[in-house]
Design a protein around this motif. Sequence first.
Motif, mmCIF file in Angstrom:
data_model
loop_
_atom_site.group_PDB
_atom_site.id
_atom_site.type_symbol
_atom_site.label_atom_id
_atom_site.label_comp_id
_atom_site.label_asym_id
_atom_site.label_seq_id
_atom_site.Cartn_x
_atom_site.Cartn_y
_atom_site.Cartn_z
ATOM 1 N N ASN B 34 0.852 -1.190 0.000
ATOM 2 C CA ASN B 34 0.000 0.000 0.000
ATOM 3 C C ASN B 34 0.888 1.240 0.000
ATOM 4 O OD1 ASN B 34 -2.212 1.759 0.472
ATOM 5 N ND2 ASN B 34 -1.746 1.713 2.649
ATOM 6 N N ALA B 37 -1.032 6.015 3.704
ATOM 7 C CA ALA B 37 -1.974 5.714 4.784
ATOM 8 C C ALA B 37 -2.429 6.972 5.495
ATOM 9 C CB ALA B 37 -1.330 4.756 5.780
ATOM 10 N N LEU B 46 -7.194 -0.077 5.515
ATOM 11 C CA LEU B 46 -6.259 -0.947 6.223
ATOM 12 C C LEU B 46 -6.959 -1.700 7.357
ATOM 13 C CD1 LEU B 46 -3.127 1.367 6.324
ATOM 14 C CD2 LEU B 46 -3.365 -0.764 5.074
ATOM 15 N N THR B 67 0.989 -6.934 5.930
ATOM 16 C CA THR B 67 0.632 -5.626 5.394
ATOM 17 C C THR B 67 1.860 -4.730 5.355
ATOM 18 O OG1 THR B 67 -1.465 -5.918 6.503
ATOM 19 C CG2 THR B 67 -0.988 -3.722 5.657
ATOM 20 N N THR B 69 2.996 -0.833 4.248
ATOM 21 C CA THR B 69 2.635 0.490 3.756
ATOM 22 C C THR B 69 3.902 1.322 3.646
ATOM 23 O OG1 THR B 69 0.429 0.449 4.709
ATOM 24 C CG2 THR B 69 1.378 2.601 4.293
#
Lengths: 321, 337
Positions: B34, B37, B46, B67, B69
């Motif tokens: 990603n 954010a 998220l 995950t 970011t």
Amino acid sequence: MTDQTLSASRLNIRNLPVWLWSFLGALLVWVLSFTIAGQGAEGMLVAALSFSVFTVMVGLGQMFVITLGPGNVDLSIPATIGLASAVAMKVMDGQNGLILWGLLAALVCGILIGGFNYLLIRLLRIPPIVATLSSSFIIQSVGISYGRGLQIKPPAALSDFTFSRFLGVPVLAIATIALSIVASVVLHRTIYGRTVLATGQNMRAARFAGLSVERTRLLTYVLSGALAALCGALLAGFSGGSSLSMGREYLLSSIAVVVLGGTSVAGGRANVPGLWGGALFLFMISTLLNTAGFGSGLRDVFTGVIIVAAIAITGTRQPLR
Amino acid sequence: MKQTMILLGAILASTSLTGIAHAETSGMRIALSNNYAGNSWRQAMLESWQKVTSQAVADGVVAAVDTFTTADQEVPTQAAQIQNLILQGYDAIVINAASPDALNGAVKAACDAGIIVVSFDGVVSEPCAWRVAVDYRQLGQQQLEYLAGRLPECGNLLEIRGLAVTSIDNLIHEGLADGVKTHSNFTIVGEATGNWDQATAQRAVSTVLPSLPEIDAIVTQGGDGYGAAQAFRAAGRDIPIIIMGNRQDELAWWQEQRDANGYETWSGTIAPGISTLAFWVAQQILDGKEVPKDLTVPYLTVTQETLDEAVANTPVGGVANKEYSQDEAIQAIADNL
């Protein structure tokens, strides 16, 4: 006798007060903008004042840091703004009665970040540019994990205060002008301020002269963090809520206003009024480019070029040391 | 002896049966890449991702979901991150991309390494990747449709743009341009870049506002409407019809204005839970299911009628949301076949 010769030589265009140039620049761009638009002169001025408040606030902190001498810069300002605004909004929880507590919490947050920056610089001997940049990554990550449920609305009274005007002038601008005057007095009239200047001129000499250089550096980073935090809390009031990315604008602009305003990048010489000229100039530039209808890509290029050009010109005007 | 054999066979058969039900992907690992954010939509995205994928891991549907970011919005950072994920040997990478084209090299490298790449929201154009998105172009057109109903005479529009070079910004912008072509009594008299962020939008709108004539409506990309309203407030101008983007602050402000003075508008954007759809799509592909390369799902709208319900259901600081279950994902895939 020597004094007279000195003042006589200052009556030269090149030796006009440094800060005047940024104001002249802002004035020129303002006139251009409303001429192109054909309207809105007053609106542009009020908008520029409203937003300059925040740039000047972080610019004051950055100015003290840069004045400490070569290599000193605070790159954690944007992250501090983001985190402090979130902390302030959470503590205030939308209630007027909690505004002071929220501001206090934000300030504590900023002071801790400033202290942390100094620890990295002092204890781990990391250059300030790397230390503050890496701490801003840490702050950002804290912000992301803390920030779930961001954009809590500010209390009505805080929001109203940031929008209020007195005789057409934003109240926040008047307050920040007062803050600038205080900063100016601190810089030129207190031991702390003189120590900042002396450290920037020659750190070794300042140390040999018996000045508490390290305490001054600590205080300066703390001051920068606290001002960024205050800016964050007020900005959240002004824009109706906090967001982590809110401070991004202020990385380049906090440094640019310092330099445009005539503060020496090499340290040792600072200029408070110039911050206002620089901030107004920067805002007017984006007004001009937006008004003239440049696309976002071109707009960024132009902003960059203009800042570089302005800094280059400012840089060549600094022969005396 | 014979009985034991039968029993063993039965046990084997039953385990392999449950295996067929959902174990094809149980040893596989999926990563999310990603690029941003900082705003409430991404935060909600998220959060939904976290919620649905951790449940999927707990249920043994997949082995692990991680995950990642990047801290800035830069293409090179995300490209480097994808290269890292390839080296770490994930079976699938789900991407919300910083750019539609600039990541294609990294995406191609992932495909060549046998990794399934599913992009969503900010999609990538590399043909080997899957794309899960809403029809952003239509979202742009729809804004003009709504405004045409509200302002039959004519109107001056202010357009707020999103993050430059993303596929989302391009498509919504084109959709708005189409809409203005169809409803030629509307003129876009000004443009500001808000980057889907209310503070940026407020600042950008404040710089153009003094030079603009009276604005009848603001067309947006979501996340910027509330900031625009703040800019109008600071300038002391009447607030026009601002198309919203389902953010809680936007919806709450709209509700407040409606109660105070009958303010009416329309709101629509992609539900952040689309990340969970992208997750299930990746899981289905890993499971060997046939999935079309382009999946379009409806965007989520909030109207004057559904406003109260939407405000009640959206957490403070969040975005009106819809999360997908595996069955809904299978249904969405079937709808696109």
